[in-house]
Write an enzyme that holds these catalytic residues in place. Structure first.
Site, PDB file in Angstrom:
ATOM      1  N   GLU A 175      24.605   4.657-105.484  1.00  0.00           N
ATOM      2  CA  GLU A 175      25.486   4.558-104.447  1.00  0.00           C
ATOM      3  C   GLU A 175      26.966   4.043-104.741  1.00  0.00           C
ATOM      4  O   GLU A 175      27.376   3.019-105.117  1.00  0.00           O
ATOM      5  CB  GLU A 175      24.953   2.965-103.659  1.00  0.00           C
ATOM      6  CG  GLU A 175      25.807   2.639-102.401  1.00  0.00           C
ATOM      7  CD  GLU A 175      25.226   1.382-101.817  1.00  0.00           C
ATOM      8  OE1 GLU A 175      24.265   0.801-102.271  1.00  0.00           O
ATOM      9  OE2 GLU A 175      25.947   0.867-100.701  1.00  0.00           O
ATOM     10  N   LYS A 217      23.048   7.365-102.220  1.00  0.00           N
ATOM     11  CA  LYS A 217      23.629   6.784-101.148  1.00  0.00           C
ATOM     12  C   LYS A 217      25.019   6.461-100.783  1.00  0.00           C
ATOM     13  O   LYS A 217      25.703   5.810-101.415  1.00  0.00           O
ATOM     14  CB  LYS A 217      23.092   5.141-101.247  1.00  0.00           C
ATOM     15  CG  LYS A 217      23.283   4.214-100.114  1.00  0.00           C
ATOM     16  CD  LYS A 217      22.403   2.910-100.287  1.00  0.00           C
ATOM     17  CE  LYS A 217      22.982   2.040 -99.042  1.00  0.00           C
ATOM     18  NZ  LYS A 217      21.985   0.905 -98.807  1.00  0.00           N
TER      19      LYS A 217
END
Ligand code: 13P
Length: 337
Positions: A175, A217
């Site tokens: 992420e 992400k």
């Protein structure tokens, strides 16, 4: 297909996405402050149990990211949360980073910590039932930021984390979040996100991370919250897909977007537009925190008698985002709650 690749694919199964319920203790306190609820361990357990026990949510939710405390908690009947989720066909995941800290020598920039001892923590979490993990890097946009230095150290840490997860038998969610704070326009978010993704994938490649076994992400390409030029859902979807087609290798099974401060409806509308356009090599899914929980938190308000209302609000958001996975979300569905 390797076991990790099948877990990564299950995380982005058609019609489904991830619930990010891994707010750290300070972050969940902020959320509870907004409804004037004290952040005690019991209240945190009650709130998470409400979400995890929502009947029907498993149709739209493939996995839940937990915080360390939650992974070790149980439902009122004594069932550990990871077991409760697993029995419902939902994969339990764990946030393993230790948060974004000031980056030495780089005014206003952050680097995410948590690598020391991570191999042992991954082994423990796998033993407690975690099938995947999350590590979040935070990138801020300002006139001269981010620096290449900030992008490189964060990418390096993300790749080291990803390699350790794969070695330990759990899927890493990678992420790199470019924040929505600020008054920059969509174009500037595009530029910074492109640099961030290129740097991240270069580090993953340098550290031999098999891309088939990760889930990305990222943020969507959106104007800053204070920008005077807000964008339509179509513009966000076009810009995001244009950028990702350039930067994200086809070997990655899926992209699960964060909501990052978008409203519940915006986050759904943006994902829906992207899936309407489609045509990419990866699944386009969600891993929302606030955009799956805001209404549920408010409807619950910390009161046991409001549990059904909180669950209904959560189920509705999960259903809307489930529909957005195939571009079939509509205003009528949105209003059907
Ligand atoms: P938001 O969707 O609220 O941005 O949270 C997702 C998340 O897990 C951020 O790390």
């Amino acid at each position: 297909m390797s076991e990790l690749e099948s877990i990564a694919r299950a995380m982005v199964a058609p019609g489904k996405g991830i619930l990010a319920a891994d707010e750290s203790t300070p972050t969940i306190k902020k959320r509870f402050d907004s409804i004037q609820i004290e952040s005690t361990e019991d209240n945190r357990q009650a709130y998470r149990q409400m979400l995890f026990a929502t009947a029907g949510a498993e149709q739209y939710i493939s996995g839940v990211i937990l915080f360390d405390e939650t992974l070790r908690q149980s439902a009122d009947d004594g069932t550990p949360f990871p077991k409760l989720l697993t029995e419902r066909g939902i994969l339990p995941g764990i946030k393993v980073d230790k948060g974004a800290k000031d980056l030495a020598g780089a005014q206003g920039e952050k680097v995410t910590e948590g690598l020391d001892g991570l191999r042992d923590r991954v082994a423990e979490y796998a033993g407690l039932g975690a099938k995947f993990a999350k590590w979040r890097a935070v990138i801020d946009i300002a006139t001269d930021l981010p620096s290449d230095y900030c992008l490189e150290v964060n990418a390096h840490a993300l790749a080291r984390y990803a390699a350790l997860c794969i070695e330990g038998g759990i899927v890493p969610i990678v992420e790199p979040e470019v924040l929505m704070d600020g008054d920059h326009d969509l174009r500037r978010c595009y530029e910074v996100t492109e640099r961030t993704l290129r740097t991240t994938f270069a580090a993953l490649h340098a550290q031999c991370v098999p891309l088939e076994q990760i889930v990305l992400k990222p943020n969507m390409i959106v104007p800053g919250k204070k920008s005077s030029h807000q964008a339509s859902a179509g513009e966000v979807a076009e810009a995001t897909l244009h950028c990702f087609r350039r930067c994200v290798p086809a070997a990655v099974p899926g992209i699960v977007f964060l909501s990052g401060g978008q409203s519940e409806e915006e986050a759904t509308a943006h994902l829906n537009e992207m899936n309407k356009i489609g045509g990419g090599p990866w699944e386009l899914a969600f891993s929302y925190g606030r955009a799956l929980q805001a209404s549920a938190l408010e409807a619950w308000g910390g009161k046991a008698e409001n549990l059904p209302a909180g669950q209904a609000a959560f189920l509705h958001r999960a259903k809307c985002n489930g529909a957005a996975r195939s571009g079939s979300w509509t205003e009528a569905l949105e209003k059907s709650a």
